[in-house]
Design a protein around this motif. Sequence first.
Motif, short mmCIF file in Angstrom:
data_model
loop_
_atom_site.label_atom_id
_atom_site.label_comp_id
_atom_site.label_asym_id
_atom_site.label_seq_id
_atom_site.Cartn_x
_atom_site.Cartn_y
_atom_site.Cartn_z
N GLY A 23 7.46 7.45 15.55
CA GLY A 23 7.43 8.88 15.88
C GLY A 23 8.29 9.68 14.91
O GLY A 23 7.95 10.80 14.54
N LEU A 24 9.41 9.08 14.48
CA LEU A 24 10.30 9.76 13.53
C LEU A 24 9.68 9.79 12.13
O LEU A 24 9.78 10.79 11.41
CB LEU A 24 11.65 9.03 13.44
N PHE A 25 9.08 8.65 11.75
CA PHE A 25 8.50 8.51 10.41
C PHE A 25 7.04 8.09 10.54
O PHE A 25 6.70 6.90 10.42
CB PHE A 25 9.27 7.45 9.61
N PRO A 26 6.15 9.04 10.78
CA PRO A 26 4.74 8.70 11.06
C PRO A 26 4.03 7.97 9.92
O PRO A 26 2.97 7.39 10.13
CB PRO A 26 4.09 10.06 11.32
N VAL A 27 4.62 7.99 8.72
CA VAL A 27 3.98 7.30 7.60
C VAL A 27 4.10 5.78 7.75
O VAL A 27 3.24 5.03 7.28
CB VAL A 27 4.56 7.80 6.25
N LEU A 28 5.14 5.32 8.43
CA LEU A 28 5.37 3.86 8.51
C LEU A 28 4.24 3.10 9.22
O LEU A 28 3.78 2.08 8.70
CB LEU A 28 6.73 3.56 9.15
N PRO A 29 3.77 3.56 10.40
CA PRO A 29 2.71 2.80 11.05
C PRO A 29 1.41 2.76 10.24
O PRO A 29 0.61 1.85 10.40
CB PRO A 29 2.50 3.52 12.38
N GLN A 30 1.24 3.75 9.33
CA GLN A 30 0.03 3.74 8.48
C GLN A 30 0.12 2.72 7.35
O GLN A 30 -0.84 2.50 6.63
CB GLN A 30 -0.18 5.13 7.86
N ARG A 31 1.33 2.19 7.14
CA ARG A 31 1.56 1.33 5.96
C ARG A 31 2.03 -0.08 6.36
O ARG A 31 2.53 -0.80 5.51
CB ARG A 31 2.68 1.95 5.10
N LEU A 32 1.85 -0.47 7.60
CA LEU A 32 2.49 -1.69 8.12
C LEU A 32 2.22 -2.95 7.30
O LEU A 32 3.11 -3.78 7.14
CB LEU A 32 2.06 -1.93 9.58
N SER A 33 1.01 -3.09 6.80
CA SER A 33 0.69 -4.33 6.08
C SER A 33 0.82 -4.18 4.56
O SER A 33 0.51 -5.09 3.81
CB SER A 33 -0.71 -4.81 6.46
N GLN A 34 1.33 -3.00 4.15
CA GLN A 34 1.52 -2.77 2.70
C GLN A 34 2.86 -3.34 2.25
O GLN A 34 3.83 -3.32 2.99
CB GLN A 34 1.48 -1.25 2.48
N LYS A 35 2.90 -3.87 1.03
CA LYS A 35 4.16 -4.40 0.48
C LYS A 35 5.15 -3.24 0.30
O LYS A 35 4.79 -2.18 -0.23
CB LYS A 35 3.91 -5.06 -0.88
N ALA A 36 6.38 -3.45 0.71
CA ALA A 36 7.36 -2.37 0.67
C ALA A 36 7.61 -1.86 -0.75
O ALA A 36 7.87 -0.68 -0.96
CB ALA A 36 8.67 -2.83 1.30
N GLY A 37 7.49 -2.77 -1.73
CA GLY A 37 7.71 -2.37 -3.12
C GLY A 37 6.69 -1.38 -3.64
O GLY A 37 6.93 -0.72 -4.65
N SER A 38 5.54 -1.28 -2.95
CA SER A 38 4.51 -0.35 -3.41
C SER A 38 4.62 1.02 -2.75
O SER A 38 3.81 1.90 -3.02
CB SER A 38 3.12 -0.95 -3.15
N LEU A 39 5.62 1.21 -1.89
CA LEU A 39 5.81 2.52 -1.26
C LEU A 39 6.49 3.48 -2.24
O LEU A 39 7.17 3.04 -3.17
CB LEU A 39 6.72 2.39 -0.03
N SER A 40 6.34 4.77 -1.99
CA SER A 40 7.07 5.77 -2.79
C SER A 40 8.56 5.68 -2.44
O SER A 40 8.93 5.08 -1.43
CB SER A 40 6.54 7.17 -2.47
N GLY A 41 9.39 6.30 -3.27
CA GLY A 41 10.84 6.29 -3.02
C GLY A 41 11.19 6.85 -1.64
O GLY A 41 12.01 6.28 -0.92
N GLY A 42 10.53 7.95 -1.27
CA GLY A 42 10.80 8.56 0.03
C GLY A 42 10.40 7.65 1.18
O GLY A 42 11.11 7.52 2.17
N GLU A 43 9.23 7.01 1.02
CA GLU A 43 8.76 6.09 2.07
C GLU A 43 9.68 4.88 2.19
O GLU A 43 9.96 4.41 3.28
CB GLU A 43 7.32 5.65 1.76
N GLN A 44 10.18 4.41 1.04
CA GLN A 44 11.13 3.30 1.07
C GLN A 44 12.42 3.69 1.78
O GLN A 44 13.00 2.90 2.52
CB GLN A 44 11.44 2.81 -0.35
N GLN A 45 12.86 4.93 1.55
CA GLN A 45 14.07 5.39 2.23
C GLN A 45 13.82 5.47 3.74
O GLN A 45 14.67 5.09 4.54
CB GLN A 45 14.50 6.76 1.69
N MET A 46 12.64 5.93 4.13
CA MET A 46 12.30 5.99 5.57
C MET A 46 12.27 4.59 6.15
O MET A 46 12.76 4.36 7.27
CB MET A 46 10.95 6.68 5.75
N LEU A 47 11.71 3.66 5.40
CA LEU A 47 11.66 2.27 5.86
C LEU A 47 13.07 1.69 5.99
O LEU A 47 13.39 1.02 6.98
CB LEU A 47 10.82 1.43 4.89
N ALA A 48 13.91 1.99 5.01
CA ALA A 48 15.29 1.47 5.05
C ALA A 48 16.03 2.02 6.27
O ALA A 48 16.79 1.29 6.93
CB ALA A 48 16.02 1.82 3.77
#
Length: 255
Positions: free
Chosen positions: A122-147
């Motif tokens: 709910g806080l970072f709606p992009v994360l559930p859309q990327r669940l099976s994607q390798k973290a290294g292929s996320l954008s910098g912002g998405e990686q920060q949200m994941l972290a």
Amino acid sequence: MLRLDKVSAYYGRIQALREVSLEVRDGEVVTIIGANGAGKTTLLNTISGVLRAREGRMAFDGKDIVGQSPKNIVGMGIVQVPEGRQVFPTMTVKENLEMGAYSRRNKASKKELLAECEWIFGLFPVLPQRLSQKAGSLSGGEQQMLAIGRALLAKPRLLLLDEPSMGLAPKVIEAIFAVLGDLNRAGLTILLVEQNASVALSVAHRGYVLSNGRIILEDACDNLIKNEEVRRIYFGKHTRERRGIVPSPSPLPEN
Ligand SMILES: Nc1ncnc2c1ncn2[C@@H]1O[C@H](COP(=O)(O)OP(=O)(O)O)[C@@H](O)[C@H]1O
Ligand SMILES: [Mg+2]
């Protein structure tokens, strides 16, 4: 909640922290601003037990934490989001999130963890859309949200953030800091270190200025923003040219 009293830390014979005293109270967002090399990461690593304080005292909820292992410190509720995100690049987003809950694997129920994941999504709606994607292929912002999401799954009471704005576009920084504000209003205490003073001072309640391993100023952020020295060092023409300085987003409402 957290109190440091004259803490010093060294790399071999090089002193990186000089008698740092500071306090983070329950419910606060406290920021430490300082230039590159000031000792911000060293300070967070010392609190989280990655680096041992050689002198001084550190207490969390009144309990001495000097010499505790990083694992014990996470268990007490101090969780660090490291500089440069440090997501596991070859693991998927889902696997990275699971690593966040690792310290609680025997304590938390599956149901509890799933509910927390829903909340993080709910806080970072992009994360559930990327669940099976390798973290290294996320954008910098998405990686920060994941972290940040990964750290939240360790159930912090005090979240340590090491330059979450680093290398990100102003719009992305704004989105991430809006979530940090929401988390704080939901009761999470935050210690944020930043080189990006304008963004940090706009979200935090109180701030410290770290220079060459030493705290040189301490005040409410409203006052630090107006402080001549802070303005000269962080908002002068010299710093405007430096990367990562962005116009302040509108300040968050009072708690
Ligand atoms: N592993 C290390 N070994 C030796 N010196 C280090 C190490 N890490 C950092 N330093 C030094 O400690 C000082 C503070 O670094 P750091 O805490 O990374 O600063 P900041 O996070 O504010 O940019 C710098 O002078 C840096 O060169
Ligand atoms: Mg650093």
